[in-house]
Design a protein around this motif. Structure first.
Motif, short mmCIF file in Angstrom:
data_model
loop_
_atom_site.label_atom_id
_atom_site.label_comp_id
_atom_site.label_asym_id
_atom_site.label_seq_id
_atom_site.Cartn_x
_atom_site.Cartn_y
_atom_site.Cartn_z
N LEU A 135 0.85 -1.18 0.00
CA LEU A 135 0.00 0.00 0.00
C LEU A 135 0.89 1.24 0.00
N PRO A 136 0.41 2.34 -0.54
CA PRO A 136 1.22 3.56 -0.47
C PRO A 136 1.21 4.09 0.97
N PRO A 137 2.24 4.86 1.36
CA PRO A 137 2.22 5.42 2.71
C PRO A 137 1.08 6.43 2.84
N LEU A 138 0.60 6.63 4.06
CA LEU A 138 -0.47 7.60 4.30
C LEU A 138 0.00 9.03 4.04
N LEU A 139 1.26 9.30 4.38
CA LEU A 139 1.87 10.61 4.13
C LEU A 139 3.15 10.42 3.34
N SER A 140 3.49 11.40 2.53
CA SER A 140 4.76 11.38 1.80
C SER A 140 5.90 11.70 2.78
N ALA A 141 7.11 11.47 2.34
CA ALA A 141 8.28 11.78 3.17
C ALA A 141 8.28 13.26 3.55
N GLN A 142 7.97 14.14 2.61
CA GLN A 142 7.96 15.58 2.91
C GLN A 142 6.83 15.94 3.86
N GLN A 143 5.68 15.31 3.72
CA GLN A 143 4.58 15.57 4.64
C GLN A 143 4.95 15.15 6.06
N VAL A 144 5.66 14.04 6.22
CA VAL A 144 6.13 13.64 7.55
C VAL A 144 7.05 14.71 8.11
N GLU A 145 7.99 15.20 7.29
CA GLU A 145 8.92 16.24 7.73
C GLU A 145 8.17 17.52 8.11
N ASP A 146 7.11 17.85 7.37
CA ASP A 146 6.32 19.04 7.67
C ASP A 146 5.59 18.89 9.01
N VAL A 147 5.00 17.72 9.26
CA VAL A 147 4.31 17.48 10.53
C VAL A 147 5.31 17.54 11.68
N VAL A 148 6.48 16.96 11.50
CA VAL A 148 7.51 17.01 12.55
C VAL A 148 7.91 18.45 12.83
N ALA A 149 8.08 19.25 11.77
CA ALA A 149 8.44 20.67 11.95
C ALA A 149 7.35 21.39 12.74
N TYR A 150 6.09 21.09 12.46
CA TYR A 150 4.99 21.69 13.20
C TYR A 150 5.00 21.24 14.66
N LEU A 151 5.16 19.95 14.90
CA LEU A 151 5.18 19.45 16.27
C LEU A 151 6.33 20.06 17.07
N MET A 152 7.44 20.34 16.41
CA MET A 152 8.58 20.96 17.09
C MET A 152 8.26 22.39 17.54
N THR A 153 7.25 23.01 16.95
CA THR A 153 6.86 24.38 17.37
C THR A 153 5.99 24.34 18.62
N LEU A 154 5.45 23.18 18.98
CA LEU A 154 4.56 23.06 20.14
C LEU A 154 5.41 22.85 21.39
N LYS A 155 5.95 23.94 21.91
CA LYS A 155 6.87 23.90 23.05
C LYS A 155 6.16 24.30 24.33
N ASP A 156 6.64 23.78 25.46
CA ASP A 156 6.18 24.25 26.75
C ASP A 156 6.71 25.65 26.95
N GLU A 157 5.92 26.46 27.59
CA GLU A 157 6.36 27.87 27.78
C GLU A 157 7.12 28.08 29.02
#
Length: 157
Positions: A135-157
């Motif tokens: 089966l094809p992956p649910l997300l492309s390699a770049q989409q995974v990298e984009d989600v990771v970049a977004y999650l990295m912005t969710l920091k504790d203050e």
């Protein structure tokens, strides 16, 4: 002059190799983390937010809530809150979790977003028949990298 040209060619080949996309079956997990970028390109946090909060893309919002996307209706509550994810996890760990969370959390119900085989009884769309081949992956390699970049912005203050 030959030496400079040779050095430039070698540097160009090395840089080109670093930018190659990693195929789903070639991903190297180390304790569940993936050190190497899957796409060879840095993730875009804005695109990652869109992927995470769009049901037809990553659909993270169906299981996870976060203050950062409180404007998106109908959050799920079965997955952990994503607030502070960028503080709790390193980038390589988040990449591993998004690509295939089962490599870190055995028995998790989170889907593997960058996997093409090894599924148990996958269906062929809505036909009621088993899938044929990988089966094809649910997300492309770049989409995974984009989600990771977004999650990295969710920091504790």
């Amino acid at each position: 002059m030959k030496r400079i040209a040779t050095t430039l060619v070698v540097l160009g080949l090395t840089a080109g190799a670093a930018l190659a996309e990693v195929a789903p079956n070639d991903v190297a997990f180390e304790d569940g983390a993936i050190e190497q970028s899957l796409s060879g390109t840095a993730g875009n946090a804005e695109n990652g937010r869109k992927i995470a909060t769009t049901k037809s893309l990553g659909n993270c919002v169906s299981c996870h809530a976060a203050e950062a996307y409180a404007d998106v209706p109908f959050h799920g509550e079965i997955g952990p809150m994503l607030d502070g994810a960028g503080s709790r996890w390193e980038e390589a760990q988040l990449r591993g979790i998004v690509a295939n969370a089962k490599m870190i959390f055995e028995g998790t119900m989170m889907p593997a977003f960058y996997k093409t085989n090894g599924y148990i009884r996958p269906g062929n769309a809505y036909t009621g028949k088993a899938a044929e081949g990988d089966l094809p992956p649910l997300l492309s390699a770049q989409q995974v990298e984009d989600v990771v970049a977004y999650l990295m912005t969710l920091k504790d203050e």
